[in-house]
Design an enzyme around this catalytic site. Structure first.
Site: not given
Ligand code: AMP
Ligand code: TRP
Length: 343
Positions: A128, A209, A212
């Site tokens: 990041k 990966k 969002k």
């Molecule tokens: P965040 O959107 O970064 O706050 O992530 C929230 C949750 O979603 C965390 O547990 C991440 O590990 C999971 N996560 C985010 N992107 C992915 C992805 N592409 N595949 C699987 N898990 C994800």
């Protein structure tokens, strides 16, 4: 409003017999299929077997510049979405991180027990900060706040996607070190990462990966996206040219990603699902249908909830009261251990 805020007003008793689950998600941008399959799916399952705490981590969102009005809106929308995916506030505690000020208080104390070198090794910080114009100090100390989230509640398990494993390892190190320096204070938690879809990949570039915050709209499926659009993105997903359906994440990342998504939505093992197809077209059609049918009820429920934001605010306030009761009790011990006055 379907739930009453009644049950959430009773502080939970920390019981060694009950497994405590904690997880968090940032209100930054729309929730995508990776969040859903990698994390939220497990949250919904866990709430029925464990005392579960789920948190919209708005303070973590501040590590990257945010527009205040947008943050206010996305925080509420994310809470609504968590309810829509099936978090039941009569069995789980759903709250907003900044409503419980003990998170920031403990984060400071933990920052003073973690080293610069440990934080510098975090790959999420490297990713990041690499191409960011402005790198806040908060982005660097982010894992200490995450450790505080988890350790405040004596959490045993933390359901997360694969990308959060390193942060969980650091949380374990922080807890273990604190306990040995100051006396038994924190439960050392473990990450629970799903067997399938722990890392959902981008549909257009299956070597990275799904995210969002990405600049890859065609490769990312949003949970609240129009369902026709969802199906179209899956039909256009990048695969490869040999037209052989096989589960091989290294050799065939695109096809394997589709099989993982299918497996997460319908059950079944991705390698066995592969045997049912000998062409990409039918596989994509089935994945599209499975994802659309997975998302449809979530979208319907979200629309109902969005019509009554005041009910959601009341639930979140009750969730915060319940979380605060535990957090305050833990902070008395922590302050005492550190030699700070106990209020
Ligand atoms: P965040 O959107 O970064 O706050 O992530 C929230 C949750 O979603 C965390 O547990 C991440 O590990 C999971 N996560 C985010 N992107 C992915 C992805 N592409 N595949 C699987 N898990 C994800
Ligand atoms: N860092 C996590 C992410 O980016 C979000 C998070 C913050 C979290 N605090 C947490 C996840 C505590 C699990 C437990 O996805």
């Amino acid at each position: 409003m379907i739930w009453s805020a009644q049950r959430a007003q009773t502080p939970a008793l920390a019981s060694p017999l009950v497994t405590r689950v904690f997880s968090g998600i940032k209100p930054t941008g729309p929730v995508q299929l990776g969040n859903m399959l990698g994390a939220l799916r497990t949250w919904v399952e866990d709430q029925h077997r464990a005392d579960s705490f789920y948190c919209v981590v708005d303070l973590h969102a501040l590590t990257i510049p945010q527009d205040p009005e947008v943050l206010r809106r996305t925080t509420l929308e994310l809470a609504q979405l968590l309810l829509a995916v099936g978090i039941d506030p009569t069995v789980a505690t759903l709250f907003i991180q900044s409503d419980v000020s003990e998170h920031t208080e403990l984060a400071w104390m933990l920052e003073c027990t973690v080293s610069f070198g440990e934080l510098r090794r975090m790959t999420q910080f490297k990713d990041k900060s690499d191409d960011a114009e402005f790198v806040s100090a908060g982005l660097f100390t982010y894992p200490a706040l995450m450790a505080a989230d988890i350790l405040l509640y004596d959490s045993d398990e933390v359901p997360v996607g694969e990308d959060q494993r390193q942060h969980l390892e650091l949380t374990r190190d922080i807890a273990t070190r604190f306990n040995s320096r100051f006396g038994e204070t924190f439960v050392v938690p473990r990450a629970t990462v799903p067997k399938v879809a722990a890392r959902v990949m981008d549909l257009q570039d299956p070597t990275r990966k799904m995210s969002k915050s990405d600049d890859s709209p065609q490769g990312t499926i949003l949970v609240l996206e129009e369902l026709g659009q969802v199906a179209k993105k899956i039909r256009r997903a990048v695969t490869d040219t040999d037209n052989e359906v096989r589960f091989d994440p290294v050799g065939k990342p695109g096809v394997s990603n589709l099989l993982s998504i299918l497996s997460a939505c319908t059950g079944g093992d991705p390698a066995q699902l592969a045997d049912q197809y000998d062409q990409y077209g039918p596989l994509k059609a089935d994945v599209a249908e499975a994802v659309v049918e997975y998302l449809r009820p979530i979208q319907e429920r979200y629309a109902e909830l969005a019509a009554d934001p005041s009910g959601v605010h009341a639930l979140l306030a009750a969730g915060a009261d319940r979380a605060r009761a535990l957090a305050e009790a833990k902070m008395i011990t922590v302050r005492d251990r550190l030699g700070l006055p106990v209020r």
